[in-house]
Design an enzyme around this catalytic site. Structure first.
Site, mmCIF file in Angstrom:
data_model
loop_
_atom_site.group_PDB
_atom_site.id
_atom_site.type_symbol
_atom_site.label_atom_id
_atom_site.label_comp_id
_atom_site.label_asym_id
_atom_site.label_seq_id
_atom_site.Cartn_x
_atom_site.Cartn_y
_atom_site.Cartn_z
ATOM 1 N N ARG A 1 0.874 -1.168 0.000
ATOM 2 C CA ARG A 1 0.000 0.000 0.000
ATOM 3 C C ARG A 1 0.913 1.220 0.000
ATOM 4 N NH1 ARG A 1 -1.952 -3.633 3.901
ATOM 5 N NH2 ARG A 1 -4.049 -4.442 3.489
ATOM 6 N N LYS B 1 -1.920 -2.372 7.759
ATOM 7 C CA LYS B 1 -3.351 -2.326 8.053
ATOM 8 C C LYS B 1 -3.695 -3.358 9.113
ATOM 9 C CE LYS B 1 -7.794 -2.135 5.670
ATOM 10 N NZ LYS B 1 -8.469 -2.245 4.345
ATOM 11 N N HIS C 1 -2.950 2.145 -5.601
ATOM 12 C CA HIS C 1 -3.394 0.816 -5.183
ATOM 13 C C HIS C 1 -3.507 -0.151 -6.364
ATOM 14 C CE1 HIS C 1 -4.527 -1.084 -1.432
ATOM 15 N NE2 HIS C 1 -5.470 -1.760 -2.047
ATOM 16 N N ARG D 1 -0.711 -2.616 -6.399
ATOM 17 C CA ARG D 1 -0.852 -3.713 -5.430
ATOM 18 C C ARG D 1 -1.771 -4.789 -6.009
ATOM 19 N NH1 ARG D 1 -0.873 -5.130 0.211
ATOM 20 N NH2 ARG D 1 -2.914 -5.793 0.968
ATOM 21 N N HIS E 1 -3.322 -10.098 4.143
ATOM 22 C CA HIS E 1 -4.758 -10.270 4.330
ATOM 23 C C HIS E 1 -5.029 -11.217 5.497
ATOM 24 C CE1 HIS E 1 -5.685 -9.191 -0.157
ATOM 25 N NE2 HIS E 1 -5.551 -8.120 0.595
ATOM 26 N N TYR F 1 -8.664 -12.076 -6.599
ATOM 27 C CA TYR F 1 -7.694 -12.016 -7.693
ATOM 28 C C TYR F 1 -7.776 -13.192 -8.663
ATOM 29 C CZ TYR F 1 -6.002 -8.170 -4.915
ATOM 30 O OH TYR F 1 -5.939 -6.997 -4.223
#
Length: 323
Positions: free
Chosen positions: A139, A164, A270, A273, A296, A305
């Site tokens: 990010r 995050k 983004h 990414r 994640h 994805y």
């Protein structure tokens, strides 16, 4: 008037409470914004006297009149739950409010040729930033937060700290990014050395500032992408040097995208990414590996994805090295 003064004092008290609890500055800023708006929605009535039902009324108002997104609804709900339960010690219970159904959107992804075309419009530090976003799946704030100690060129790895969800993780470092990375590291260390003469160090959290009072003598803490100017730390009041601001990255990226002639896709920081994850899967990486590299919590987040690709793969190598 007197009501505005009282509300200002109340907001400052809330801000102090959030800082005591260790909330991120970005979270503090957005929570304060929505708390202010809620207070005005309640005609400046003090939140301690506002009926809890007003929360549901406000959330419904935002959904119907402002058509805010699901993510915004969640942020507002979290801000008001914090205000009532954590700050005012008032239980909100079951509000009876249901968030709008969030639709699944496939992310915008660039092809390898498109990534190469955008990179060709950049050089030096600016190119390195985009290379790290794409080559390491970062990010933009994670990229700008990199400190010298987070880089391991021998292992070909980057440590992402306090990402995050306040999680640390390790991700790939593309070999092709190393030459410019070394140049940038030397530049960053030079800036740090000049600051050290005046006993000025890189920006730190209050806790780290107390733990490392002589951080100006510790090059490992220097930001890889230091800001051009020194600043006053908003929490400690110390003179320090922060990293580059995200707006600067967005500006030079917009220019590069425009020069590249790519005008059929929305390209943001983004996007690189998203492209990292998609190209990793296309090159044979296992979805669990990609999940870990992206940081994640749930593999369900990463499963978006394969839908972009339409198939699953296994294996791993940085897509930047395949350009």
């Amino acid at each position: 008037n007197s009501l505005e003064v009282i509300m200002s004092e109340f907001i400052e008290s809330v801000r102090t409470n959030m800082r005591m609890r260790g909330y991120a500055l970005s979270t503090e800023k957005i929570y304060i914004t929505w708390i202010r708006r809620f207070i005005h929605f309640c005609n400046l009535e003090h939140p301690k006297d506002v009926e809890v039902a007003k929360i549901e009324e406000y959330l419904s108002y935002l959904a119907k009149e402002w058509n805010v997104s699901v993510n915004t609804q969640k942020v507002v709900l979290n801000a008001l739950v914090y205000l009532f339960q954590k700050y005012l010690k008032r239980e909100v219970g079951d509000l009876g409010f249901r968030l709008a159904t969030k639709q699944r959107h496939l992310p915008s992804v660039l092809s390898r040729d498109e990534v190469a075309l955008i990179l060709a419009q950049l050089e030096g530090r600016n190119r390195l930033i985009i290379e790290l976003l794409y080559g390491s799946g970062l990010r933009v704030n994670e990229c700008l937060d990199i400190r010298i100690q987070d880089i391991d060129i021998k292992l070909g790895a980057l440590v992402v700290r306090n990402g995050k969800g306040r999680k640390d993780r390790q991700t790939l470092l593309a070999k092709s990014a190393v030459p410019q990375l070394k140049i940038q590291m030397d530049m960053a260390l030079g800036v740090h050395a000049k600051d050290a003469v005046a006993e000025i160090g890189p920006a730190m959290t209050p806790a780290l500032s107390r733990k490392y009072p002589n951080v100006h003598n510790k090059p490992a803490w220097a930001f890889l992408f230091p800001s051009a100017k020194q600043c006053i730390h908003p929490l400690t009041g110390e003179v320090c040097r922060y990293h580059l601001h995200q707006t600067g990255v967005r500006k030079f990226l917009a220019v590069a995208v425009n020069k590249s002639g790519i005008n059929t896709k929305r390209v943001s920081c983004h996007t690189f990414r998203h492209s990292f994850a998609t190209h990793m899967l296309a090159s044979g990486a296992d979805i669990r590996t990609v999940q870990e590299l992206l940081g994640h919590n749930d593999v369900k987040t990463t499963q978006i994805y394969p839908h972009v690709l339409g198939r699953h793969h296994s294996g791993a190598s940085s897509p930047l090295d395949l350009l």
